[in-house]
Design a protein around this motif. Structure first.
Motif, PDB file in Angstrom:
ATOM      1  N   TYR A 250       0.825  -1.210   0.000  1.00  0.00           N
ATOM      2  CA  TYR A 250       0.000   0.000   0.000  1.00  0.00           C
ATOM      3  C   TYR A 250       0.859   1.260   0.000  1.00  0.00           C
ATOM      4  CZ  TYR A 250      -3.571  -3.401   1.098  1.00  0.00           C
ATOM      5  OH  TYR A 250      -4.412  -4.492   1.043  1.00  0.00           O
ATOM      6  N   VAL A 251       2.027   1.196   0.610  1.00  0.00           N
ATOM      7  CA  VAL A 251       2.916   2.355   0.582  1.00  0.00           C
ATOM      8  C   VAL A 251       3.406   2.614  -0.840  1.00  0.00           C
ATOM      9  CG1 VAL A 251       5.162   3.221   1.349  1.00  0.00           C
ATOM     10  CG2 VAL A 251       3.616   2.161   2.989  1.00  0.00           C
ATOM     11  N   THR A 252       3.778   1.553  -1.550  1.00  0.00           N
ATOM     12  CA  THR A 252       4.315   1.725  -2.895  1.00  0.00           C
ATOM     13  C   THR A 252       3.237   1.948  -3.949  1.00  0.00           C
ATOM     14  OG1 THR A 252       4.320  -0.695  -3.189  1.00  0.00           O
ATOM     15  CG2 THR A 252       6.342   0.333  -2.367  1.00  0.00           C
ATOM     16  N   GLN A 253       2.025   1.445  -3.709  1.00  0.00           N
ATOM     17  CA  GLN A 253       0.984   1.542  -4.722  1.00  0.00           C
ATOM     18  C   GLN A 253      -0.030   2.643  -4.470  1.00  0.00           C
ATOM     19  OE1 GLN A 253       0.998  -0.296  -7.544  1.00  0.00           O
ATOM     20  NE2 GLN A 253       2.917  -1.201  -6.843  1.00  0.00           N
ATOM     21  N   ILE A 254      -0.138   3.143  -3.240  1.00  0.00           N
ATOM     22  CA  ILE A 254      -1.143   4.160  -2.937  1.00  0.00           C
ATOM     23  C   ILE A 254      -0.496   5.418  -2.354  1.00  0.00           C
ATOM     24  CG2 ILE A 254      -3.215   4.697  -1.615  1.00  0.00           C
ATOM     25  CD1 ILE A 254      -3.976   1.815  -1.639  1.00  0.00           C
ATOM     26  N   TYR A 255       0.203   5.275  -1.247  1.00  0.00           N
ATOM     27  CA  TYR A 255       0.662   6.446  -0.517  1.00  0.00           C
ATOM     28  C   TYR A 255       1.720   7.228  -1.294  1.00  0.00           C
ATOM     29  CZ  TYR A 255      -1.937   4.875   3.564  1.00  0.00           C
ATOM     30  OH  TYR A 255      -2.944   4.507   4.414  1.00  0.00           O
ATOM     31  N   VAL A 256       2.743   6.550  -1.776  1.00  0.00           N
ATOM     32  CA  VAL A 256       3.806   7.260  -2.506  1.00  0.00           C
ATOM     33  C   VAL A 256       3.294   7.859  -3.816  1.00  0.00           C
ATOM     34  CG1 VAL A 256       6.022   6.967  -3.671  1.00  0.00           C
ATOM     35  CG2 VAL A 256       5.662   5.960  -1.413  1.00  0.00           C
ATOM     36  N   PRO A 257       2.561   7.123  -4.672  1.00  0.00           N
ATOM     37  CA  PRO A 257       2.058   7.763  -5.900  1.00  0.00           C
ATOM     38  C   PRO A 257       1.140   8.952  -5.650  1.00  0.00           C
ATOM     39  CG  PRO A 257       1.947   5.380  -6.099  1.00  0.00           C
ATOM     40  CD  PRO A 257       2.281   5.674  -4.665  1.00  0.00           C
ATOM     41  N   SER A 258       0.234   8.826  -4.694  1.00  0.00           N
ATOM     42  CA  SER A 258      -0.667   9.957  -4.428  1.00  0.00           C
ATOM     43  C   SER A 258       0.085  11.153  -3.850  1.00  0.00           C
ATOM     44  CB  SER A 258      -1.781   9.516  -3.472  1.00  0.00           C
ATOM     45  OG  SER A 258      -1.239   9.001  -2.262  1.00  0.00           O
ATOM     46  N   ALA A 259       1.092  10.902  -3.023  1.00  0.00           N
ATOM     47  CA  ALA A 259       1.894  12.008  -2.505  1.00  0.00           C
ATOM     48  C   ALA A 259       2.678  12.688  -3.623  1.00  0.00           C
ATOM     49  CB  ALA A 259       2.843  11.502  -1.421  1.00  0.00           C
ATOM     50  N   LEU A 260       3.168  11.908  -4.568  1.00  0.00           N
ATOM     51  CA  LEU A 260       3.882  12.495  -5.707  1.00  0.00           C
ATOM     52  C   LEU A 260       2.956  13.324  -6.585  1.00  0.00           C
ATOM     53  CD1 LEU A 260       6.252   9.564  -6.767  1.00  0.00           C
ATOM     54  CD2 LEU A 260       6.836  11.645  -5.501  1.00  0.00           C
ATOM     55  N   VAL A 261       1.708  12.900  -6.721  1.00  0.00           N
ATOM     56  CA  VAL A 261       0.740  13.692  -7.490  1.00  0.00           C
ATOM     57  C   VAL A 261       0.492  15.037  -6.796  1.00  0.00           C
ATOM     58  CG1 VAL A 261      -1.646  13.784  -8.291  1.00  0.00           C
ATOM     59  CG2 VAL A 261      -0.328  11.683  -8.541  1.00  0.00           C
ATOM     60  N   VAL A 262       0.403  15.006  -5.482  1.00  0.00           N
ATOM     61  CA  VAL A 262       0.224  16.264  -4.741  1.00  0.00           C
ATOM     62  C   VAL A 262       1.432  17.171  -4.940  1.00  0.00           C
ATOM     63  CG1 VAL A 262      -0.045  17.265  -2.442  1.00  0.00           C
ATOM     64  CG2 VAL A 262      -1.304  15.200  -3.051  1.00  0.00           C
ATOM     65  N   VAL A 263       2.628  16.618  -4.841  1.00  0.00           N
ATOM     66  CA  VAL A 263       3.845  17.421  -5.053  1.00  0.00           C
ATOM     67  C   VAL A 263       3.889  17.952  -6.482  1.00  0.00           C
ATOM     68  CG1 VAL A 263       6.365  17.329  -5.091  1.00  0.00           C
ATOM     69  CG2 VAL A 263       5.110  16.188  -3.258  1.00  0.00           C
ATOM     70  N   VAL A 287      -5.722  16.467 -10.891  1.00  0.00           N
ATOM     71  CA  VAL A 287      -7.056  16.181 -10.349  1.00  0.00           C
ATOM     72  C   VAL A 287      -7.603  14.886 -10.938  1.00  0.00           C
ATOM     73  CG1 VAL A 287      -9.452  16.977 -10.275  1.00  0.00           C
ATOM     74  CG2 VAL A 287      -7.591  18.583  -9.825  1.00  0.00           C
ATOM     75  N   LEU A 288      -7.473  14.703 -12.237  1.00  0.00           N
ATOM     76  CA  LEU A 288      -7.979  13.483 -12.868  1.00  0.00           C
ATOM     77  C   LEU A 288      -7.185  12.260 -12.411  1.00  0.00           C
ATOM     78  CD1 LEU A 288      -8.629  14.744 -16.505  1.00  0.00           C
ATOM     79  CD2 LEU A 288     -10.309  14.289 -14.718  1.00  0.00           C
ATOM     80  N   THR A 289      -5.889  12.412 -12.195  1.00  0.00           N
ATOM     81  CA  THR A 289      -5.079  11.284 -11.712  1.00  0.00           C
ATOM     82  C   THR A 289      -5.524  10.839 -10.329  1.00  0.00           C
ATOM     83  OG1 THR A 289      -3.193  12.075 -13.011  1.00  0.00           O
ATOM     84  CG2 THR A 289      -2.730  10.508 -11.237  1.00  0.00           C
ATOM     85  N   MET A 290      -5.760  11.780  -9.436  1.00  0.00           N
ATOM     86  CA  MET A 290      -6.221  11.433  -8.090  1.00  0.00           C
ATOM     87  C   MET A 290      -7.601  10.772  -8.136  1.00  0.00           C
ATOM     88  SD  MET A 290      -4.016  11.920  -5.775  1.00  0.00           S
ATOM     89  CE  MET A 290      -5.222  11.474  -4.553  1.00  0.00           C
ATOM     90  N   THR A 291      -8.467  11.261  -8.999  1.00  0.00           N
ATOM     91  CA  THR A 291      -9.808  10.671  -9.106  1.00  0.00           C
ATOM     92  C   THR A 291      -9.736   9.233  -9.611  1.00  0.00           C
ATOM     93  OG1 THR A 291     -10.716  12.868  -9.597  1.00  0.00           O
ATOM     94  CG2 THR A 291     -12.080  10.961 -10.135  1.00  0.00           C
ATOM     95  N   THR A 292      -8.917   8.994 -10.625  1.00  0.00           N
ATOM     96  CA  THR A 292      -8.767   7.637 -11.162  1.00  0.00           C
ATOM     97  C   THR A 292      -8.167   6.696 -10.132  1.00  0.00           C
ATOM     98  OG1 THR A 292      -8.454   8.584 -13.365  1.00  0.00           O
ATOM     99  CG2 THR A 292      -7.775   6.288 -13.031  1.00  0.00           C
ATOM    100  N   GLN A 293      -7.166   7.156  -9.403  1.00  0.00           N
ATOM    101  CA  GLN A 293      -6.531   6.313  -8.392  1.00  0.00           C
ATOM    102  C   GLN A 293      -7.506   5.957  -7.274  1.00  0.00           C
ATOM    103  OE1 GLN A 293      -3.405   8.116  -6.024  1.00  0.00           O
ATOM    104  NE2 GLN A 293      -2.151   6.279  -6.211  1.00  0.00           N
ATOM    105  N   SER A 294      -8.285   6.906  -6.826  1.00  0.00           N
ATOM    106  CA  SER A 294      -9.261   6.640  -5.758  1.00  0.00           C
ATOM    107  C   SER A 294     -10.313   5.640  -6.213  1.00  0.00           C
ATOM    108  CB  SER A 294      -9.927   7.950  -5.330  1.00  0.00           C
ATOM    109  OG  SER A 294      -8.972   8.894  -4.891  1.00  0.00           O
ATOM    110  N   THR A 295     -10.801   5.802  -7.429  1.00  0.00           N
ATOM    111  CA  THR A 295     -11.834   4.906  -7.935  1.00  0.00           C
ATOM    112  C   THR A 295     -11.323   3.475  -8.068  1.00  0.00           C
ATOM    113  OG1 THR A 295     -12.811   6.758  -9.149  1.00  0.00           O
ATOM    114  CG2 THR A 295     -13.478   4.525  -9.799  1.00  0.00           C
ATOM    115  N   SER A 296     -10.081   3.308  -8.555  1.00  0.00           N
ATOM    116  CA  SER A 296      -9.541   1.962  -8.765  1.00  0.00           C
ATOM    117  C   SER A 296      -9.359   1.208  -7.460  1.00  0.00           C
ATOM    118  CB  SER A 296      -8.209   2.063  -9.505  1.00  0.00           C
ATOM    119  OG  SER A 296      -7.253   2.765  -8.724  1.00  0.00           O
ATOM    120  N   PHE A 297      -8.953   1.879  -6.396  1.00  0.00           N
ATOM    121  CA  PHE A 297      -8.729   1.180  -5.132  1.00  0.00           C
ATOM    122  C   PHE A 297     -10.033   0.967  -4.367  1.00  0.00           C
ATOM    123  CE2 PHE A 297      -4.327   2.462  -5.808  1.00  0.00           C
ATOM    124  CZ  PHE A 297      -3.679   1.285  -5.476  1.00  0.00           C
ATOM    125  N   PHE A 298     -10.953   1.891  -4.437  1.00  0.00           N
ATOM    126  CA  PHE A 298     -12.202   1.720  -3.703  1.00  0.00           C
ATOM    127  C   PHE A 298     -13.080   0.643  -4.323  1.00  0.00           C
ATOM    128  CE2 PHE A 298     -11.876   6.324  -2.122  1.00  0.00           C
ATOM    129  CZ  PHE A 298     -11.167   5.904  -1.021  1.00  0.00           C
TER     130      PHE A 298
END
Length: 442
Positions: A250-263, A287-298
């Motif tokens: 989850y760190v490599t697939q969710i937390y780090v990618p989403s943090a990089l999108v924010v940066v 914005v679209l990247t974060m939306t796609t990532q959230s949808t895929s994991f949920f």
């Protein structure tokens, strides 16, 4: 009549004792040799003669059978959060004493191993798994069953089972959570007066090659869970397996990618104010990247009514990315207003000496010629009012442009600091906090 034995000398007594000893020894050897010649088939025929497999051993005596159970876990294949269940393959071992199967230990046969076809003639406790969804007993290449009979009447029974079992999970800390998956066993048709189920020590053994991809087994806790159904007491045992979720995936697939999108969204603050296409493209992309990532994991999670730790993380990341886009919109609007005013100032044909604007003059050649003539005529006239107005517009344009740049400068510091504070609070809370209502896997 005198029945007393005649007087024997000492030598006669010794001879008499030796003859008696020899007679007894030969008799015992012949008896033992006759016992050794008894085969396992003959023993089975004798103990199964009149044996009734549909009646429990102590049915008429009013005493319960003590069924000692144990699990040998081969693998835990998958633990699915969406279905709240897990798949486990194991050996289910049982042992009990059936007085009807006692045979003479002097025969020299320590154990009798039964074939699977003969096991159907032996009584077996009707133990079932309460939280089982689907299960199968392996039968390749033959039914994976084993049954041993001992002289004392002890029956050792083992079978290989693979099943899907429900596990009610508490996902408040997902994916930084711990779960307790339980396994409950009890007799289906016999009350505690007939069968009492208890755990062997240890209750469960794990294969040395057992490896879970997403969890670690912290400990297991066997317990007794005798329950009442319709006022009848049934014997029950439970096994709680404590699992800790591994964070690496989850760190490599969710937390780090989403943090990089924010940066990445903060790059907007370093672009020039008038780079509108670049800034709007970058803002919409994040914005679209974060939306796609959230949808895929949920989509792979169970729909629950409470907030999960992953919900908080992705929601805050989305808020940061969207805030960066809103910051660009505000800066762009501020810059466009001042830029429009500057554009009007740079069109002298639109501005008269009194500051009034006559757009009609630009649509006729005569209007342009008249304007040029007037400007030539008034070339030597004092133009203090026009210069003053131009200076005010230039000053206003510079202030507004500097204001837009200052917003970017403040955002370069404010956004990273706020995100850092959120990370400190998030990890401290969800790594140290434990939910008050522990998940129940029954």
């Amino acid at each position: 009549m005198d029945f007393r034995m005649p007087y024997l000398s000492t030598g006669d007594k010794l001879c008499y004792i030796m003859i008696l000893n020899c007679f007894l020894t030969c008799g015992c050897k012949s008896l033992n040799s006759s016992n050794v010649n008894i085969t396992r088939k003959e023993i089975l025929n004798s103990i199964l003669d009149g044996y009734e497999a549909w009646i429990s051993p102590n049915y008429d005596k009013g005493r319960p059978i003590i069924d000692i159970v144990q699990l040998y876990v081969l693998s835990i294949d998958s633990i699915r959060d969406a279905n709240m269940d897990y798949t486990m393959s194991f050996y289910f071992r049982q042992r009990w004493i059936d007085p009807r199967l006692i045979y003479n230990a002097s025969y020299g046969i320590e154990v009798i191993e039964l074939d699977t076809k003969l096991m159907e003639r032996i009584w077996v406790p009707d133990i079932y798994f309460v939280n089982e969804k689907q299960a199968t007993m392996h039968d390749v290449t033959v039914p994976n069953k084993m049954m041993y009979l001992y002289p004392s009447g002890l029956v050792l029974y083992s079978t290989r089972i693979t099943g899907v079992f429900s596990c009610m999970m508490n996902l408040q800390k997902y994916p930084l959570d711990r779960q307790i998956c339980s396994l409950r066993l009890e007799s289906y048709a016999h009350s505690a007066k007939t069968i009492v189920v208890r755990w062997k020590t240890p209750a469960v053994e794990f294969s040395p090659s057992l490896l879970l991809p997403q969890f670690e087994i912290e400990k297991n806790h066997p317990s007794i869970c005798d329950t009442l159904y319709m006022g009848i007491n049934y014997s029950c045992v439970a096994l709680d397996i404590h699992l800790k979720r591994n964070h690496g995936y989850y760190v490599t697939q969710i937390y780090v990618p989403s943090a990089l999108v924010v940066v990445l969204s903060w790059v907007n603050f370093w672009l020039t104010v008038d780079a509108v296409p670049a800034r709007i493209s970058l803002g919409l992309l994040t914005v679209l990247t974060m939306t796609t990532q959230s949808t895929s994991f949920f989509s792979n999670l169970q729909k629950v009514s409470y907030i999960k730790a992953l919900d908080v993380w992705l929601a805050v990341c989305m808020m940061f990315v969207f805030s960066a886009l809103l910051e660009f919109a505000y800066v762009n609007v501020t810059f466009r207003v001042t830029n429009r005013r500057k554009s009007i100032q740079d069109l002298p044909m639109f501005v008269h000496t009194n500051g009034d604007c006559k757009p009609d003059s630009v649509f006729s050649l005569g209007g342009v010629e008249n304007d040029v003539t007037r400007r030539n005529q008034n070339h030597n006239q004092p133009n203090a009012s026009k210069q003053k107005k131009a200076g005010l517009l230039e000053s206003l344009y510079s202030k507004e442009r500097e204001k837009a740049r200052n917003i970017d400068r403040i955002s370069r510091i404010l956004f990273p600091v706020a995100f850092l504070v959120f990370n400190i609070a998030y990890w401290c809370v969800y790594l140290l906090w434990e939910p008050t209502n522990e998940p129940n896997g029954s």
